[in-house]
Design a protein around this motif. Structure first.
Motif, PDB file in Angstrom:
ATOM      1  N   LEU A 278     -13.805   3.748 -12.087  1.00  0.00           N
ATOM      2  CA  LEU A 278     -13.714   2.296 -11.993  1.00  0.00           C
ATOM      3  C   LEU A 278     -14.522   1.640 -13.096  1.00  0.00           C
ATOM      4  O   LEU A 278     -15.623   2.081 -13.419  1.00  0.00           O
ATOM      5  CB  LEU A 278     -14.221   1.818 -10.629  1.00  0.00           C
ATOM      6  CG  LEU A 278     -13.481   2.400  -9.421  1.00  0.00           C
ATOM      7  CD1 LEU A 278     -14.055   1.845  -8.123  1.00  0.00           C
ATOM      8  CD2 LEU A 278     -11.987   2.096  -9.514  1.00  0.00           C
TER       9      LEU A 278
ATOM     10  N   GLN B 257      -7.991   6.666  -4.274  1.00  0.00           N
ATOM     11  CA  GLN B 257      -8.987   7.671  -3.846  1.00  0.00           C
ATOM     12  C   GLN B 257      -8.297   8.812  -3.105  1.00  0.00           C
ATOM     13  O   GLN B 257      -8.604   9.993  -3.309  1.00  0.00           O
ATOM     14  CB  GLN B 257     -10.034   7.028  -2.919  1.00  0.00           C
ATOM     15  CG  GLN B 257     -11.089   6.211  -3.651  1.00  0.00           C
ATOM     16  CD  GLN B 257     -11.925   5.351  -2.704  1.00  0.00           C
ATOM     17  OE1 GLN B 257     -11.889   5.534  -1.492  1.00  0.00           O
ATOM     18  NE2 GLN B 257     -12.665   4.418  -3.271  1.00  0.00           N
ATOM     19  N   SER B 258      -7.380   8.447  -2.235  1.00  0.00           N
ATOM     20  CA  SER B 258      -6.691   9.459  -1.444  1.00  0.00           C
ATOM     21  C   SER B 258      -5.893  10.394  -2.351  1.00  0.00           C
ATOM     22  O   SER B 258      -5.956  11.625  -2.223  1.00  0.00           O
ATOM     23  CB  SER B 258      -5.770   8.763  -0.435  1.00  0.00           C
ATOM     24  OG  SER B 258      -4.975   9.702   0.240  1.00  0.00           O
TER      25      SER B 258
ATOM     26  N   LEU C 261      -7.550   0.727  -4.431  1.00  0.00           N
ATOM     27  CA  LEU C 261      -8.567   1.755  -4.687  1.00  0.00           C
ATOM     28  C   LEU C 261      -8.531   2.831  -3.608  1.00  0.00           C
ATOM     29  O   LEU C 261      -8.689   4.023  -3.895  1.00  0.00           O
ATOM     30  CB  LEU C 261      -9.951   1.113  -4.765  1.00  0.00           C
ATOM     31  CG  LEU C 261     -10.103   0.026  -5.839  1.00  0.00           C
ATOM     32  CD1 LEU C 261     -11.536  -0.515  -5.865  1.00  0.00           C
ATOM     33  CD2 LEU C 261      -9.708   0.546  -7.218  1.00  0.00           C
ATOM     34  N   TYR C 262      -8.316   2.418  -2.365  1.00  0.00           N
ATOM     35  CA  TYR C 262      -8.289   3.401  -1.268  1.00  0.00           C
ATOM     36  C   TYR C 262      -7.128   4.384  -1.448  1.00  0.00           C
ATOM     37  O   TYR C 262      -7.283   5.599  -1.241  1.00  0.00           O
ATOM     38  CB  TYR C 262      -8.140   2.708   0.088  1.00  0.00           C
ATOM     39  CG  TYR C 262      -9.185   1.681   0.418  1.00  0.00           C
ATOM     40  CD1 TYR C 262     -10.432   1.662  -0.206  1.00  0.00           C
ATOM     41  CD2 TYR C 262      -8.940   0.700   1.384  1.00  0.00           C
ATOM     42  CE1 TYR C 262     -11.385   0.703   0.116  1.00  0.00           C
ATOM     43  CE2 TYR C 262      -9.887  -0.256   1.708  1.00  0.00           C
ATOM     44  CZ  TYR C 262     -11.102  -0.251   1.070  1.00  0.00           C
ATOM     45  OH  TYR C 262     -12.033  -1.202   1.394  1.00  0.00           O
ATOM     46  N   ILE C 263      -5.974   3.842  -1.802  1.00  0.00           N
ATOM     47  CA  ILE C 263      -4.805   4.721  -2.015  1.00  0.00           C
ATOM     48  C   ILE C 263      -5.067   5.651  -3.192  1.00  0.00           C
ATOM     49  O   ILE C 263      -4.769   6.856  -3.145  1.00  0.00           O
ATOM     50  CB  ILE C 263      -3.533   3.869  -2.256  1.00  0.00           C
ATOM     51  CG1 ILE C 263      -3.163   3.070  -0.998  1.00  0.00           C
ATOM     52  CG2 ILE C 263      -2.368   4.745  -2.726  1.00  0.00           C
ATOM     53  CD1 ILE C 263      -2.662   3.859   0.175  1.00  0.00           C
TER      54      ILE C 263
ATOM     55  N   SER D  19       0.830  -1.214   0.000  1.00  0.00           N
ATOM     56  CA  SER D  19       0.000   0.000   0.000  1.00  0.00           C
ATOM     57  C   SER D  19       0.861   1.259   0.000  1.00  0.00           C
ATOM     58  O   SER D  19       0.586   2.213  -0.739  1.00  0.00           O
ATOM     59  CB  SER D  19      -0.919   0.020   1.237  1.00  0.00           C
ATOM     60  OG  SER D  19      -1.752  -1.112   1.267  1.00  0.00           O
TER      61      SER D  19
ATOM     62  N   ARG E  27     -12.916  -2.097 -10.999  1.00  0.00           N
ATOM     63  CA  ARG E  27     -13.782  -2.077  -9.817  1.00  0.00           C
ATOM     64  C   ARG E  27     -13.403  -3.192  -8.844  1.00  0.00           C
ATOM     65  O   ARG E  27     -13.459  -3.008  -7.632  1.00  0.00           O
ATOM     66  CB  ARG E  27     -15.246  -2.174 -10.213  1.00  0.00           C
ATOM     67  CG  ARG E  27     -16.199  -2.102  -9.013  1.00  0.00           C
ATOM     68  CD  ARG E  27     -17.645  -1.824  -9.411  1.00  0.00           C
ATOM     69  NE  ARG E  27     -17.786  -0.492  -9.990  1.00  0.00           N
ATOM     70  CZ  ARG E  27     -18.053  -0.235 -11.271  1.00  0.00           C
ATOM     71  NH1 ARG E  27     -18.231  -1.221 -12.121  1.00  0.00           N
ATOM     72  NH2 ARG E  27     -18.152   1.005 -11.691  1.00  0.00           N
TER      73      ARG E  27
ATOM     74  N   THR F  27      -5.427 -11.099   1.970  1.00  0.00           N
ATOM     75  CA  THR F  27      -5.416 -11.551   0.565  1.00  0.00           C
ATOM     76  C   THR F  27      -4.016 -11.847   0.097  1.00  0.00           C
ATOM     77  O   THR F  27      -3.102 -11.122   0.359  1.00  0.00           O
ATOM     78  CB  THR F  27      -5.954 -10.487  -0.396  1.00  0.00           C
ATOM     79  OG1 THR F  27      -5.006  -9.483  -0.530  1.00  0.00           O
ATOM     80  CG2 THR F  27      -7.281 -10.034   0.006  1.00  0.00           C
TER      81      THR F  27
ATOM     82  N   ARG G  42     -13.793 -15.549   0.043  1.00  0.00           N
ATOM     83  CA  ARG G  42     -13.885 -14.115  -0.232  1.00  0.00           C
ATOM     84  C   ARG G  42     -15.345 -13.779  -0.499  1.00  0.00           C
ATOM     85  O   ARG G  42     -15.956 -14.312  -1.431  1.00  0.00           O
ATOM     86  CB  ARG G  42     -13.046 -13.733  -1.459  1.00  0.00           C
ATOM     87  CG  ARG G  42     -11.559 -13.672  -1.188  1.00  0.00           C
ATOM     88  CD  ARG G  42     -11.206 -12.468  -0.327  1.00  0.00           C
ATOM     89  NE  ARG G  42      -9.835 -12.521   0.176  1.00  0.00           N
ATOM     90  CZ  ARG G  42      -9.479 -13.052   1.332  1.00  0.00           C
ATOM     91  NH1 ARG G  42     -10.384 -13.599   2.113  1.00  0.00           N
ATOM     92  NH2 ARG G  42      -8.228 -13.039   1.716  1.00  0.00           N
TER      93      ARG G  42
ATOM     94  N   PHE H  71      -7.949  -4.975  -5.877  1.00  0.00           N
ATOM     95  CA  PHE H  71      -7.888  -5.168  -4.427  1.00  0.00           C
ATOM     96  C   PHE H  71      -8.169  -3.827  -3.742  1.00  0.00           C
ATOM     97  O   PHE H  71      -7.610  -2.796  -4.120  1.00  0.00           O
ATOM     98  CB  PHE H  71      -6.525  -5.724  -4.014  1.00  0.00           C
ATOM     99  CG  PHE H  71      -6.473  -6.050  -2.551  1.00  0.00           C
ATOM    100  CD1 PHE H  71      -7.341  -6.997  -2.009  1.00  0.00           C
ATOM    101  CD2 PHE H  71      -5.605  -5.400  -1.709  1.00  0.00           C
ATOM    102  CE1 PHE H  71      -7.327  -7.282  -0.663  1.00  0.00           C
ATOM    103  CE2 PHE H  71      -5.588  -5.683  -0.348  1.00  0.00           C
ATOM    104  CZ  PHE H  71      -6.447  -6.627   0.170  1.00  0.00           C
ATOM    105  N   PRO H  72      -9.054  -3.825  -2.729  1.00  0.00           N
ATOM    106  CA  PRO H  72      -9.507  -2.560  -2.153  1.00  0.00           C
ATOM    107  C   PRO H  72      -8.411  -1.586  -1.762  1.00  0.00           C
ATOM    108  O   PRO H  72      -8.536  -0.379  -1.983  1.00  0.00           O
ATOM    109  CB  PRO H  72     -10.314  -3.025  -0.933  1.00  0.00           C
ATOM    110  CG  PRO H  72     -10.891  -4.332  -1.358  1.00  0.00           C
ATOM    111  CD  PRO H  72      -9.801  -4.979  -2.198  1.00  0.00           C
ATOM    112  N   THR H  73      -7.304  -2.059  -1.196  1.00  0.00           N
ATOM    113  CA  THR H  73      -6.300  -1.094  -0.732  1.00  0.00           C
ATOM    114  C   THR H  73      -5.778  -0.253  -1.900  1.00  0.00           C
ATOM    115  O   THR H  73      -5.476   0.934  -1.740  1.00  0.00           O
ATOM    116  CB  THR H  73      -5.151  -1.796   0.019  1.00  0.00           C
ATOM    117  OG1 THR H  73      -4.619  -0.923   1.013  1.00  0.00           O
ATOM    118  CG2 THR H  73      -4.035  -2.245  -0.908  1.00  0.00           C
TER     119      THR H  73
ATOM    120  N   TYR I 288      -7.504 -10.585  -7.711  1.00  0.00           N
ATOM    121  CA  TYR I 288      -7.400 -11.375  -6.476  1.00  0.00           C
ATOM    122  C   TYR I 288      -8.617 -12.268  -6.252  1.00  0.00           C
ATOM    123  O   TYR I 288      -8.533 -13.254  -5.532  1.00  0.00           O
ATOM    124  CB  TYR I 288      -7.156 -10.471  -5.258  1.00  0.00           C
ATOM    125  CG  TYR I 288      -8.384  -9.817  -4.655  1.00  0.00           C
ATOM    126  CD1 TYR I 288      -8.994  -8.726  -5.272  1.00  0.00           C
ATOM    127  CD2 TYR I 288      -8.946 -10.286  -3.470  1.00  0.00           C
ATOM    128  CE1 TYR I 288     -10.112  -8.123  -4.729  1.00  0.00           C
ATOM    129  CE2 TYR I 288     -10.067  -9.681  -2.920  1.00  0.00           C
ATOM    130  CZ  TYR I 288     -10.646  -8.605  -3.547  1.00  0.00           C
ATOM    131  OH  TYR I 288     -11.756  -8.010  -3.015  1.00  0.00           O
TER     132      TYR I 288
END
Lengths: 429, 429
Positions: B152, B140-141, B136-138, B101, B129, B429, B375, B132-134, B176
């Protein structure tokens, strides 16, 4: 304390030291007089077994199941709570994650966000010119990003510069070169009076001197795991936010471990409540586990008086070193840059060395088993080259202080330093 | 491959497998059929001894001197060069540091800076879309920070959305959830045709499939140390920048280890040449050293054909699993969401499970020693709950595939999954 204290007198001090038993919590190599715990703490005796258990049992046998069965998932909070006891943070307020530099990036980002919301128009981050460089580099990066300025001052100038222009005051409590200590409560109160936030780097404070983050009403803090916390090389670091700020703003390193619900794999980031939002990626499980052994060595002092008792011994050790250098090395060109005033002295002593190459003197000391470190200055009188000696009351004895001064005296009087091998030393502060 | 392959026939495949000897490089617990190496790789047999050596000898005995004597200071580059051999990076192009991350934050920041300089006005970061969520979070930031937008799309839509609006295309090469693989060379070429940069997350690629970053002319890449690289829980991650970008821009995590001259303690940040500027704080020495053992298990395959040979075995394993599930679990409500097409299949197979609670089925499998993971989906047909099985050709045998399907069949036909203990599993994951 007599300046002419003999080695026998020092041995008597050790025999009477109520903390003397704590040294047994460490494995210290034969023939090594280690005065560099401010750079890398020595190995707790429990560390090899703990590392083996994590690697062989938790990873090797437990595999992925150990996230629950071995409690990996709560390690950042569990070890954080233990560190919290050393720095005046309440349970749930402090987490272990990433490196000190990365945590500083998070905490300073959060502080800037809050300042921009509460005091829009303030464009200044104020810090100390002799702050540890990585702190300044991170602040430069964030200042640039936010259109702010990083203003640097000497420690003596900080108070005069702290005014309504300042958004965030960012200081390392104990100066890594001189060991001079800022009064966290007084400086924080001053910052708050002018509407600034106070962010503290505890790299040379945590485990070295008593710290009370809540008592000082600090805003943010970060700190290091591998110095006085004895967490091992490159141990993960920690980050604390005052509860009044903890849930208020995002920090930009919005990784999944800081998500409110990391295992639902939401597409959108939603930060966890409180300080857990300062987690980012998957934590370093082996490093965190070994760090816990180091933190436990400090908690073992709690029944003996904890940080207050360690502080008393630390001051006795640095008093002794200063007095011994003055009495036994007079005329050899050594000059302490560490405060004589105990109230503002950390757990180290740094000596400028006029008569010889400081680098070569430290090499000669290391060759004799007395391990401190060398910090280059900028060549000016104000910032000279330094021989740096850290005194960690958990394992340093009064005879170690005596022996170190003996070695220093011998090297300077026999000019033995001229023969020291000039192998490059890349030490980590 | 016959769909009705018997266990004996699978054992014969193992006996004929030229890679069979590599399994001896690992310590695999008795009774465990481990199909979760895509989440946390198993322990290399060399890891406990290496960890003990670093802790007891390098730290305990060498102390601060080990920064030179044990080569700690060059570990990020040394281990990075080894990983580079697995992903088509040349020596000096890849470093190990921090978490995936945090490295994604650095690489995406650098990519955005370059895009802003070369293609001002582009405001879009395009991703998948089901990334892996992290990631997307990074994103977004950073999008928020730079006044950009994160758009997405599904994997199928990426190509149509990739146009002149896009500053950076950020994709994880192997999904993933499904194990579907993007064609890195083709997608990167498409990105470059429209003037976008291509950033790749190799979390489920490195050590799993052949990757050629230079051959694909990628721009940036990050990846994970604890999955197919077998680096241990929370192992440090890696970051690569194409040499044409490496020295061009700051990344915002400007810590002292990425300074051009970290030990001169300059007040001003001056980034190191090349990828070393992607270092930040002090590296996790124990974690890095253990990671090296994991990377060495993959390099041990080089004389046997390296990643190409591992890829062939990986495909044979996933082929076999898919065929066995189809032949022996027909009518039990299982449906593969992993591509049947070998060219776009990673080293895992994920099954949706219509007839039973996927979570409970995985718990029942784990209780029988068959360790995959679960998952959750979003409840739609397009994104169902999944049973995920990773096949790591270094240590997974053909009989393991057979045995896993036997267990799956038994659990579904006897409804044994209804009795599985519902202990919360927090897997990574």
């Amino acid at each position: 304390m007599s300046q002419a204290l003999t080695r026998d007198a020092c041995a008597a001090l050790d025999a009477a030291d109520p903390l003397r038993g704590l040294r047994q919590l460490f494995t210290i190599p034969e023939g090594v007089n280690y005065l560099d715990g401010n750079s890398l703490g020595v190995m707790p005796a429990a560390a090899p077994e703990r590392a083996a258990q994590v690697v062989r049992h938790e990873w090797g046998e437990g595999l992925i199941r150990s996230w629950n069965s071995a409690g990996w998932i709560t390690l950042p909070q569990r070890v954080g709570d233990k560190i919290g006891r050393l720095v005046g943070a309440r349970p749930g307020e402090l987490v272990v994650a990433d490196s000190t530099s990365v945590n500083l990036f998070k905490a300073l980002s959060a502080a800037i966000s809050i300042a921009q919301a509460d005091r829009p128009g303030r464009r200044l981050i104020l810090s100390e010119r002799s702050n540890f460089p990585t702190d300044l580099y991170i602040a430069q990066s964030l200042a640039r990003q936010h259109g702010m300025e990083l203003e640097l001052a000497t420690a003596a100038e900080i108070s005069a510069r702290l005014d309504e222009r300042v958004a965030v005051l960012m200081l390392t409590q104990v100066n890594y070169r001189t060991g001079a200590v800022h009064d966290m409560a007084a400086v924080t109160a001053h910052a708050h009076r002018v509407g600034a936030l106070a962010l503290w780097d505890l790299a040379h404070s945590a485990g070295a001197i008593p710290v009370d983050l809540n008592g000082a009403n600090a805003d943010f803090a970060v700190g290091c795991g591998y110095k006085y916390l004895n967490g091992g090389p490159g141990a993960p670091a920690f980050v604390w936010a005052n509860p009044r700020h903890a849930s208020r703003f995002w920090q930009p390193l919005s990784g999944w471990m800081g998500h409110a619900s990391p295992f639902t794999f939401d597409t959108d980031y939603r930060p966890a409540e409180g300080v857990s939002r300062y987690l980012c990626g998957t934590p370093s499980v082996i490093g965190l586990s070994v760090l816990e052994c180091g933190v436990d060595t400090l908690l073992a002092a709690e029944p003996l008086g904890g940080m207050a008792a360690l502080r008393q011994k630390s001051l006795a050790l640095t008093d002794l070193f200063l007095a011994q250098v003055e009495a036994r090395c007079a005329g050899l060109g050594l000059r302490s840059v560490t405060p004589a005033d105990r109230r503002v002295r950390g757990s180290q002593v740094s000596l400028a060395c006029a008569s010889a190459s400081g680098y070569a003197v430290m090499q000669a000391l290391i060759e004799r088993g007395v391990i401190g470190d060398f910090r280059a200055g900028d060549g000016t009188e104000a910032e000279p080259d330094l021989l740096r000696f850290g005194f960690t009351p958990l394992y340093t004895r009064f005879v170690d202080v005596h022996d170190a001064v003996t070695a220093l005296h011998d090297i300077l009087t026999t000019q033995q330093w001229r023969e020291a091998r000039f192998n490059q030393k890349a030490a980590v502060t």
